[in-house]
Every structure is written in structure tokens, then in C-alpha cells.
Design a protein around this motif. Structure first.
Motif, mmCIF file in Angstrom:
data_model
loop_
_atom_site.group_PDB
_atom_site.id
_atom_site.type_symbol
_atom_site.label_atom_id
_atom_site.label_comp_id
_atom_site.label_asym_id
_atom_site.label_seq_id
_atom_site.Cartn_x
_atom_site.Cartn_y
_atom_site.Cartn_z
ATOM 1 N N PHE A 22 0.834 -1.199 0.000
ATOM 2 C CA PHE A 22 0.000 0.000 0.000
ATOM 3 C C PHE A 22 0.872 1.253 0.000
ATOM 4 O O PHE A 22 0.701 2.149 -0.819
ATOM 5 C CB PHE A 22 -0.918 -0.022 1.231
ATOM 6 N N LEU A 26 1.569 4.190 -3.111
ATOM 7 C CA LEU A 26 1.061 5.554 -2.915
ATOM 8 C C LEU A 26 1.602 6.500 -3.988
ATOM 9 O O LEU A 26 0.875 7.301 -4.572
ATOM 10 C CB LEU A 26 1.466 6.084 -1.532
ATOM 11 N N LEU A 27 2.921 6.393 -4.238
ATOM 12 C CA LEU A 27 3.544 7.308 -5.191
ATOM 13 C C LEU A 27 2.942 7.168 -6.588
ATOM 14 O O LEU A 27 2.901 8.126 -7.349
ATOM 15 C CB LEU A 27 5.056 7.064 -5.254
ATOM 16 N N LEU A 29 -0.103 6.722 -7.194
ATOM 17 C CA LEU A 29 -1.419 7.359 -7.250
ATOM 18 C C LEU A 29 -1.310 8.776 -7.801
ATOM 19 O O LEU A 29 -2.276 9.365 -8.259
ATOM 20 C CB LEU A 29 -2.048 7.434 -5.852
ATOM 21 N N LEU A 30 -0.089 9.333 -7.707
ATOM 22 C CA LEU A 30 0.099 10.706 -8.182
ATOM 23 C C LEU A 30 -0.089 10.753 -9.697
ATOM 24 O O LEU A 30 0.395 9.882 -10.412
ATOM 25 C CB LEU A 30 1.508 11.185 -7.828
ATOM 26 N N TYR A 281 5.635 14.318 -0.462
ATOM 27 C CA TYR A 281 5.065 12.977 -0.544
ATOM 28 C C TYR A 281 5.899 11.898 0.122
ATOM 29 O O TYR A 281 5.379 10.976 0.724
ATOM 30 C CB TYR A 281 4.787 12.614 -2.002
ATOM 31 N N PHE B 143 -4.951 -1.312 9.589
ATOM 32 C CA PHE B 143 -4.388 -0.007 9.267
ATOM 33 C C PHE B 143 -4.951 1.058 10.208
ATOM 34 O O PHE B 143 -6.146 1.045 10.501
ATOM 35 C CB PHE B 143 -4.753 0.395 7.833
ATOM 36 N N LEU B 152 -4.095 9.369 2.074
ATOM 37 C CA LEU B 152 -4.790 9.282 0.789
ATOM 38 C C LEU B 152 -5.293 10.645 0.340
ATOM 39 O O LEU B 152 -5.296 10.952 -0.854
ATOM 40 C CB LEU B 152 -5.939 8.279 0.882
ATOM 41 N N PHE B 155 -2.437 12.285 -1.303
ATOM 42 C CA PHE B 155 -2.070 11.772 -2.612
ATOM 43 C C PHE B 155 -3.182 11.905 -3.654
ATOM 44 O O PHE B 155 -2.912 12.048 -4.827
ATOM 45 C CB PHE B 155 -1.622 10.308 -2.502
ATOM 46 N N LEU B 156 -4.435 11.848 -3.202
ATOM 47 C CA LEU B 156 -5.536 11.867 -4.164
ATOM 48 C C LEU B 156 -6.151 13.249 -4.327
ATOM 49 O O LEU B 156 -6.962 13.462 -5.222
ATOM 50 C CB LEU B 156 -6.623 10.872 -3.751
#
Lengths: 321, 300
Positions: A22, A26-27, A29-30, A281, B143, B152, B155-156
């Protein structure tokens, strides 16, 4: 015992693997070019910095290799480089860990001290006025967010009475007294919701225990009520309490983010928040993987303690398995 | 993953412990519950009609249009006073209800449909399917929620839909566990067994017989978790990571009140009180329903 332990270990490894996957993804998702997002705007035009970033993140490698090198260095404590702060992520967070740790421990301690007598008495007076009052109290505590508690504590103790500092942090190595003064308000803010959870658990657990034969025997022998309640009846409940304290650490870690921000405490939570707002990030990724891993490990050890300490669980699970 | 790792899920044990057959006795509703429901209905009305209510619809919430000053105390002109920028606090609270309830509704529906569905399938189908579902659920449960939410959001990007869906996704494991526990007991009742014996396929039994009997008890949990969602969104908004200013949310109003704490307290007190009462009402009604349907707390 051994096969059960093995299964727990497998579950721990699987969970840690998912946590790492996970965090690693994450990176990805950018949107767009990863290094364009990761680098702060002023560094992007610099081709040398850009190439360094691509090399650091192994962006030219195939995915499994990239994951491998990321996990490899993460395990060794290398969580990447903060391109915003221009330091290694681990350097940035190393001295913040004890601060958050202290905050969490103090608030758990406070919550336990407050909830034990309340939970025990609520169970002892089940259905009566005391019980209903305590139950009402837990519902109330559960309904107030930690940051609201914190704000009201600041208003009362710092703004109105001026007794305690509203913000800031003194390390215990600098001045123990000042450290205690700075930790009281934030730890209390975090403790309130925990108190409610613990009271409910202790109460529900104790109501069952109080109907057991051995409690009846103890009472018949003429042992005082206090002694029966706190020495005989509370002991089996302490185990479920350990589990819930462990599970609650996840909520607590989240709570430290907002509380550290509110009280200007230089801990992991505040660093995470700053990184989120600055779009740093790699720091976000580093703290997220660190906190998640810590949480997973804590719950693994809580499970272990539980299995070792309580012979009933040990046997029941073994027979079931 | 080996199946061995997930086989130790104490299914039978839990099912008996968690659930007793619901008793649908008609008892009088306590007045506190009625009051809580009335408050929640009021919030829903606020959320629906924020853009049409007189004095609340834009641009009236900006007090300057009505000649209001900064940090005015409550008066007949602005019932709950104005904030540090001279905006009507009552109007902003009403607009904030919109955000809070939207996030709560989307997140709860997501959790209810996905988590509830997975839990019911696990509890009814059993076997390997159950083992796989519950093991994945346990991993997600491992988590720390707010940390993941913050990560999130970073990042989102921060927008209402992302926030609602991420919160919803994080709540899936808990819904799944509760739904599975309830399903285990429902699945053993005669009419469900009869339905299967008469040749109805499993999907039909699940939809027609199991679901209607799981939903009421699960809704008790949904109410409590709606309260949790409102607090989570409030926390994000307080950190400035929910919907962007100047859009009013309860959390951001509480955050903005910090600048004037030494002068005036009403910009802090009113939004935090509304948030508190709403979450309390949800917890209170949820708790009441939970007792009514006999869902024991350990299942949650």
C-alpha cells in the motif's frame, strides 16, 4: 501453542506485506510523472536534481525490482529523501518518535486511571442510577471530537486561568516539570474518548464476571466489596482491556495528528500534517508506513501476550484449531 | 496465503456469543430518543434547504449584505452572532450541515453496501469464501484509519467525493464483521432454511430472506458509524484538509474560531455544540436500536 503462534506469524507477515505494498504504491497514485509531483516546483527545472530523483526512486527499473529496493532500504531505516526539507526522511522523523510516544503513553495511562473505577462501579451498580450516569457519560465522551476537547481545555486552562501553556513542548530531558505541564492538556484531550471505550468494555466484562461462582464464594467468605471488585473480579477483565488498548492505538495515532497540530507539539503527527500540506510525498509515505507497521506490530504482541497470559484462551483456541 | 492461516477464525463461537434472536416487542420510545430523532430530522432539513432558507441562502450568510459587523454577539439580527469575518454563524452552521451529512451519507452507504454485502456473503456462504473475505477484512482493519485517510487525501487530492469514499472504504471491515455476525444467526432460522430447502437459489435467499433481517440490526451500527464519519470529516476540516474555504463546514468554523478565542467564545461554542449534539444524537439512537435488536457490543 506452536501452530497457533505460527499462524499469527503468517498473518503478521502478510499484513506487513500489504502495508508495504500500500505504502509503496502511494507514489503511483500521483497523476503524471512521479518526479514532477515529488519535487518542489523550484527544483523541477534543475535536470540534475530531476535525474537524481529518478535514480533515487528507481523509476527506470521494472516494478518488482523497484518494490524490492524500496522495501530493502525501508527495512534498513532509509525511507527516502525529503525534497522539500532537503534532508533524509528518517532524519526528519527520528527525534519526533519519542514525543508522540510519550503523548500516547501518558494519555493511555490517564484513561486507564480514570476508567477503571468508573467501569467497575457502573458494573457493580448495573441498571441503577450510578450505572446510568456513567453510561450517559461514556456516550457524551464518545461524541466529542478530540480537537474540540483540546480547544475547550485551552480556553479554560490557558486563556481564562493562564495556569498551563496553551501550546508548545518541553522535552523531559530539558525540564521534567515543564514537560509535565506541556503534556497534560494534549494528553487529556486524547484520553477522553479512550476513557469512554475502556469504561464500556470494563463494565460489560465485569457484569459477566460478577455472576461467576467464585465471586459468590469470595463474598460468602466475608471479603469486603472493594476487595472482591478490584482484586477478584477485575483480574480477568484486564486481559480484554489489553486487547482493546492495543486496538485503540490506531485511533490514538490518528488523534495525535490533530492534537499535536492544535498544541504545536513537534511530534510525528504534526510532521505528517505538515508534509501533507506541503505535498512532501516521501515524508507522508515514510510516516504512514512507519506508523502502520508500528500499529500492526503492537497488535501482534498484544495477541501474543493474550495467548501466553490466559490459559483458557490458549486451550480453547488450541482445541478449536 | 495459506488457508491454514485464516482457518482459525472462531466462527461458530462468535455467532452464538454475538447474537440472540431479536425480540420485536413494542415498548414505548423514551423521550430522549424522540428528541434525538427530532434533532437529526432538523439537521436533514437544514442540509436540504440551506440554499433556499431566507437569510441563509447565498449571499445572505455573508453578514456584510445585511449590515452585520465582525464578531457580533448573538442578537435578533444574527441569532447566533457573527464570526471573525462578519459572517452569520447560524447560516454557516446550516450550510455546514450539508457537508457533514453528505459525507456521512455517502460513506455510510458505501460501507453498508460493500461491507454489509461482503459480511452477509461470508456469513451465509461460509467455507473458503468466508475465510478469504474475513482475512482480507482483518488486514484492512490493521491499518490506522486517520493516518491512512490523511495520506490518501494528500495523494488523491481533497474533495468531497474522495473524502467520503475513502472514509467509506475504511469502514468496510467493521460493517463486514457486524453483518457477518448477524447473518450467522439469521441463516439458522427456520424460514431461511425452508427457503433453501424449497430450492430457492442462494442469491435469492440472501436477497429475499437474509438481507431484510440483517439490515435493521446493521442500521443500528450504521447510525453510530455515521457519528464517527462526522467526527472524521470534522477533524479533516479542522486541519484544513476537507472541502476548500470559504465553503462552511463545522470543522473549519471551529478552526477559524481559534483566532478570536481571547475576545469572543461564541464562534467556537455554537458550531462545536451543533456537531456534538448531532454526533450524540446519532450515538444515542444507534445505541437504543442496538439494544433493541440485541446486537452485543463485542461484535463491533
Amino acid at each position: 501453542m506452536a501452530p497457533l503462534l505460527a499462524r499469527r506469524l503468517v498473518r503478521l507477515v502478510v499484513t506487513l506485506f500489504v502495508v508495504s505494498l500500500f505504502s509503496f504504491f502511494l507514489l503511483d497514485l500521483l497523476p503524471g510523472d512521479t518526479c514532477r509531483s515529488v519535487l518542489p516546483p523550484d527544483a523541477q527545472s534543475d535536470q540534475k536534481v530531476y535525474d537524481q530523483c529518478v535514480a533515487d526512486l528507481h523509476l527506470d527499473d521494472p516494478l518488482p525490482l523497484r518494490y524490492g529496493s524500496w522495501v530493502g532500504s525501508a527495512v534498513k531505516g532509509d525511507l527516502g529523501f525529503s525534497y522539500v526539507k532537503k534532508v533524509d526522511v528518517i532524519e526528519l522523523i527520528r527525534d519526533k518518535i519519542p514525543v508522540t510516544f510519550e503523548l500516547a503513553i501518558v494519555s493511555i495511562g490517564m484513561a486507564l486511571v480514570a476508567s477503571l473505577p468508573l467501569g467497575v462501579f457502573a458494573a457493580y451498580r448495573e441498571g441503577r442510577l450510578t450505572d446510568r450516569f456513567v453510561s450517559g457519560l461514556t456516550l457524551t465522551f464518545l461524541s466529542i471530537p478530540a480537537f474540540v476537547v483540546g480547544l475547550y481545555l485551552i480556553v479554560i486552562f490557558a486563556v481564562k486561568f493562564g495556569k498551563l501553556p496553551a501550546t508548545g513542548w518541553t522535552r523531559p530531558t530539558d525540564s521534567l516539570l515543564d514537560n509535565i505541564r506541556t503534556v497534560i492538556l494534549p494528553a487529556s484531550s486524547l484520553a477522553l474518548a479512550e476513557i469512554a471505550v475502556y469504561i464500556r468494555l470494563i463494565r460489560a466484562d465485569m457484569i459477566g464476571t460478577l455472576q461467576e461462582d467464585y465471586i459468590f464464594t469470595a463474598k460468602a467468605k466475608g471479603i469486603s466489596n472493594m476487595r472482591v471488585l478490584f482484586r477478584h473480579a477485575l483480574r480477568p477483565s484486564s486481559l480484554s482491556l489489553i486487547t482493546v488498548v492495543g486496538l485503540n492505538i490506531g485511533t490514538l495515532l490518528g488523534g495525535t495528528v490533530v492534537i499535536e497540530q492544535l498544541f504545536a507539539i513537534p511530534g510525528l503527527g504534526r510532521t505528517l500534517f505538515e508534509a501533507v500540506t506541503q505535498r512532501d510525498y516521501l515524508v507522508v509515505q515514510g510516516i504512514a508506513v512507519l506508523l502502520s507497521a508500528i500499529y500492526v506490530m503492537i497488535n501482534f504482541f498484544v495477541d501474543l501476550i493474550y495467548m501466553v497470559v490466559d490459559p483458557r484462551i490458549r486451550q480453547a483456541r488450541m482445541m478449536g484449531a | 496465503m495459506t488457508t491454514e492461516a485464516i482457518d482459525d477464525y472462531p466462527a461458530e463461537l462468535e455467532a452464538e456469543e454475538l447474537i440472540e434472536q431479536p425480540e420485536y416487542e413494542q415498548s414505548k420510545m423514551p423521550w430522549g430518543i424522540k428528541l434525538a430523532i427530532a434533532w437529526l430530522v432538523l439537521m436533514v432539513i437544514f442540509a436540504f434547504f440551506a440554499n433556499w432558507l431566507p437569510g441563509v441562502k447565498p449571499p445572505n450568510e455573508l453578514g456584510a449584505f445585511r449590515g452585520l459587523d465582525r464578531l457580533e454577539p448573538p442578537s435578533s439580527r444574527a441569532w447566533l452572532g457573527t464570526d471573525g469575518l462578519g459572517r452569520d454563524i447560524l447560516a454557516r452552521i446550516i450550510h455546514g450541515a450539508r457537508i457533514s451529512l453528505t459525507v456521512a451519507t455517502v460513506a455510510v452507504l458505501f460501507g453498508l453496501i460493500v461491507g454489509g454485502g461482503l459480511g452477509m456473503i461470508a456469513g451465509y456462504v461460509r467455507g473458503r469464501t468466508e475465510a478469504v473475505i474475513m482475512a482480507s477484512v482483518d488486514i484492512v482493519l490493521a491499518f490506522p484509519a486517520l493516518i491512512i485517510l490523511l495520506t490518501l487525501v494528500a495523494f488523491l487530492g481533497q474533495n468531497l467525493i474522495t473524502i467520503s469514499l475513502v472514509i467509506g472504504a475504511l469502514s468496510v471491515p467493521r460493517y463486514a464483521r457486524v453483518a457477518r455476525a448477524i447473518t450467522l444467526s439469521v441463516a439458522q432460522r427456520e424460514f431461511v432454511l425452508a427457503s433453501g430447502a424449497m430450492g430457492a437459489d442462494r442469491l435469492r435467499v440472501l436477497w429475499r430472506d437474509v438481507m431484510p433481517n440483517v439490515l435493521p440490526a446493521l442500521s443500528a451500527f450504521a447510525l453510530v458509524s455515521a457519528g464517527v464519519v462526522i467526527v472524521l470529516e470534522g477533524t479533516l476540516a479542522f486541519l484544513g484538509l476537507s472541502v476548500e474555504a470559504p465553503q462552511a463546514t463545522w470543522g473549519s468554523m471551529i478552526n477559524e474560531s481559534r483566532q478570536n478565542l481571547a475576545i469572543r467564545l461564541h464562534p467556537l461554542i455554537f458550531p462545536s455544540a451543533v456537531m456534538f449534539i448531532t454526533v450524540l444524537a446519532l450515538n444515542y439512537v444507534g445505541d437504543y436500536l442496538r439494544k433493541k435488536f440485541n446486537v452485543k457490543e463485542s461484535g463491533i
